[in-house]
Design a protein around this motif. Structure first.
Motif, PDB file in Angstrom:
ATOM      1  N   SER A  36       0.838  -1.195   0.000  1.00  0.00           N
ATOM      2  CA  SER A  36       0.000   0.000   0.000  1.00  0.00           C
ATOM      3  C   SER A  36       0.878   1.252   0.000  1.00  0.00           C
ATOM      4  N   VAL A  37       0.301   2.351  -0.490  1.00  0.00           N
ATOM      5  CA  VAL A  37       0.962   3.652  -0.474  1.00  0.00           C
ATOM      6  C   VAL A  37      -0.034   4.681   0.044  1.00  0.00           C
ATOM      7  N   GLN A  38       0.501   5.731   0.658  1.00  0.00           N
ATOM      8  CA  GLN A  38      -0.352   6.814   1.125  1.00  0.00           C
ATOM      9  C   GLN A  38       0.059   8.095   0.427  1.00  0.00           C
ATOM     10  N   LEU A  39      -0.929   8.842  -0.040  1.00  0.00           N
ATOM     11  CA  LEU A  39      -0.693  10.137  -0.652  1.00  0.00           C
ATOM     12  C   LEU A  39      -0.605  11.155   0.484  1.00  0.00           C
ATOM     13  N   LEU A  40       0.558  11.779   0.646  1.00  0.00           N
ATOM     14  CA  LEU A  40       0.773  12.714   1.746  1.00  0.00           C
ATOM     15  C   LEU A  40       0.526  14.163   1.359  1.00  0.00           C
ATOM     16  N   SER A  41       1.011  14.552   0.169  1.00  0.00           N
ATOM     17  CA  SER A  41       0.882  15.954  -0.233  1.00  0.00           C
ATOM     18  C   SER A  41       0.917  16.070  -1.749  1.00  0.00           C
ATOM     19  N   ARG A  42       0.642  17.283  -2.223  1.00  0.00           N
ATOM     20  CA  ARG A  42       0.625  17.540  -3.654  1.00  0.00           C
ATOM     21  C   ARG A  42       1.345  18.856  -3.935  1.00  0.00           C
ATOM     22  N   LYS A  43       1.837  18.967  -5.147  1.00  0.00           N
ATOM     23  CA  LYS A  43       2.445  20.208  -5.622  1.00  0.00           C
ATOM     24  C   LYS A  43       2.029  20.387  -7.070  1.00  0.00           C
ATOM     25  N   GLN A  69       1.396  29.752 -11.491  1.00  0.00           N
ATOM     26  CA  GLN A  69       0.976  29.699 -10.092  1.00  0.00           C
ATOM     27  C   GLN A  69       1.414  28.345  -9.536  1.00  0.00           C
ATOM     28  N   GLU A  70       2.079  28.358  -8.394  1.00  0.00           N
ATOM     29  CA  GLU A  70       2.492  27.113  -7.736  1.00  0.00           C
ATOM     30  C   GLU A  70       1.589  26.911  -6.525  1.00  0.00           C
ATOM     31  N   VAL A  71       1.067  25.709  -6.388  1.00  0.00           N
ATOM     32  CA  VAL A  71       0.170  25.376  -5.272  1.00  0.00           C
ATOM     33  C   VAL A  71       0.706  24.124  -4.598  1.00  0.00           C
ATOM     34  N   GLU A  72       0.883  24.195  -3.285  1.00  0.00           N
ATOM     35  CA  GLU A  72       1.324  23.031  -2.509  1.00  0.00           C
ATOM     36  C   GLU A  72       0.388  22.843  -1.337  1.00  0.00           C
ATOM     37  N   GLY A  73       0.229  21.607  -0.905  1.00  0.00           N
ATOM     38  CA  GLY A  73      -0.608  21.366   0.255  1.00  0.00           C
ATOM     39  C   GLY A  73      -0.632  19.903   0.636  1.00  0.00           C
ATOM     40  N   GLU A  74      -1.184  19.662   1.803  1.00  0.00           N
ATOM     41  CA  GLU A  74      -1.309  18.287   2.286  1.00  0.00           C
ATOM     42  C   GLU A  74      -2.482  17.601   1.605  1.00  0.00           C
ATOM     43  N   GLY A  75      -2.290  16.335   1.291  1.00  0.00           N
ATOM     44  CA  GLY A  75      -3.369  15.506   0.764  1.00  0.00           C
ATOM     45  C   GLY A  75      -4.027  16.077  -0.477  1.00  0.00           C
ATOM     46  N   VAL A  76      -5.215  15.560  -0.763  1.00  0.00           N
ATOM     47  CA  VAL A  76      -6.053  16.040  -1.861  1.00  0.00           C
ATOM     48  C   VAL A  76      -7.492  16.063  -1.374  1.00  0.00           C
ATOM     49  N   VAL A  77      -8.226  17.078  -1.738  1.00  0.00           N
ATOM     50  CA  VAL A  77      -9.629  17.269  -1.343  1.00  0.00           C
ATOM     51  C   VAL A  77      -9.867  16.881   0.132  1.00  0.00           C
ATOM     52  N   GLY A  78      -8.960  17.321   0.997  1.00  0.00           N
ATOM     53  CA  GLY A  78      -9.118  17.086   2.429  1.00  0.00           C
ATOM     54  C   GLY A  78      -8.776  15.684   2.906  1.00  0.00           C
ATOM     55  N   LYS A  81      -5.902  12.203   2.905  1.00  0.00           N
ATOM     56  CA  LYS A  81      -4.586  11.617   2.661  1.00  0.00           C
ATOM     57  C   LYS A  81      -4.825  10.118   2.470  1.00  0.00           C
ATOM     58  N   PRO A  82      -5.317   9.769   1.286  1.00  0.00           N
ATOM     59  CA  PRO A  82      -5.774   8.386   1.088  1.00  0.00           C
ATOM     60  C   PRO A  82      -4.646   7.361   1.112  1.00  0.00           C
ATOM     61  N   VAL A  83      -4.959   6.193   1.673  1.00  0.00           N
ATOM     62  CA  VAL A  83      -4.096   5.025   1.569  1.00  0.00           C
ATOM     63  C   VAL A  83      -4.665   4.201   0.419  1.00  0.00           C
ATOM     64  N   GLY A 121       2.418  18.395 -12.062  1.00  0.00           N
ATOM     65  CA  GLY A 121       2.840  18.413 -10.671  1.00  0.00           C
ATOM     66  C   GLY A 121       3.312  17.071 -10.193  1.00  0.00           C
ATOM     67  N   LEU A 122       3.173  16.884  -8.868  1.00  0.00           N
ATOM     68  CA  LEU A 122       3.586  15.626  -8.267  1.00  0.00           C
ATOM     69  C   LEU A 122       2.833  15.391  -6.975  1.00  0.00           C
ATOM     70  N   TYR A 123       2.747  14.119  -6.630  1.00  0.00           N
ATOM     71  CA  TYR A 123       2.229  13.694  -5.337  1.00  0.00           C
ATOM     72  C   TYR A 123       3.387  13.122  -4.548  1.00  0.00           C
ATOM     73  N   ARG A 124       3.519  13.518  -3.291  1.00  0.00           N
ATOM     74  CA  ARG A 124       4.498  12.894  -2.394  1.00  0.00           C
ATOM     75  C   ARG A 124       3.785  11.694  -1.785  1.00  0.00           C
ATOM     76  N   MET A 125       4.360  10.516  -2.014  1.00  0.00           N
ATOM     77  CA  MET A 125       3.765   9.266  -1.562  1.00  0.00           C
ATOM     78  C   MET A 125       4.678   8.630  -0.519  1.00  0.00           C
ATOM     79  N   GLU A 126       4.085   7.746   0.298  1.00  0.00           N
ATOM     80  CA  GLU A 126       4.866   6.994   1.276  1.00  0.00           C
ATOM     81  C   GLU A 126       4.395   5.550   1.279  1.00  0.00           C
TER      82      GLU A 126
END
Length: 128
Positions: free
Chosen positions: A45-52, A63-72, A74-76, A100-105
């Motif tokens: 499994s992987v978890q989506l932590l943040s997006r850029k 415009q650069e946008v960064e933040g935690e998760g997506v649509v509120g 942090k899905p596994v 962009g990119l998703y930071r995954m774990e």
């Protein structure tokens, strides 16, 4: 428009839609939605932590946008499963692009970036 990218066995597919009822072209307001599917083709499994995001309009305004998760969230995403969500953006021009990119774990704590492919946002008939 749609685009697909693979990173570390994560498949990301994007489909965009122009939203005419929310747009006001005379006021330079063009609204787009995008539906993203993130498929985990790994054995763990992987978890989506943040997006850029890097959003570029037709005037090359970036415009650069960064933040935690997506649509509120942090899905596994379990092996063999897909997570989907819809979001949107507003541009000052009838054509633009996003990437962009998703930071995954991974379950064992390894972090990596899953690339979001560049995709075009365009009002119908804006591109010839």
């Amino acid at each position: 428009m749609d685009a697909t990218e693979y990173s570390r066995n994560i498949k990301i597919n994007v489909v965009t839609t122009y939203l005419p009822d929310q747009s006001e072209p005379e006021a330079h307001r063009f609204v787009f939605s995008y539906r993203i599917s993130i498929s985990n083709q790994n054995a763990e499994s992987v978890q989506l932590l943040s997006r850029k995001w890097r959003i570029t309009d037709g005037n090359e305004h970036v415009q650069e946008v960064e933040g935690e998760g997506v649509v509120g969230e942090k899905p596994v995403i379990e092996p063999g499963h897909t997570y989907e969500y819809t979001s949107g953006t507003v541009l000052a021009t009838e054509v633009g692009s996003m990437q962009g990119l998703y930071r995954m774990e991974t379950a064992d704590g390894n972090r990596f970036d899953a690339l979001i492919p560049a995709f075009t946002l365009a009002q119908p008939n804006a591109l010839h």
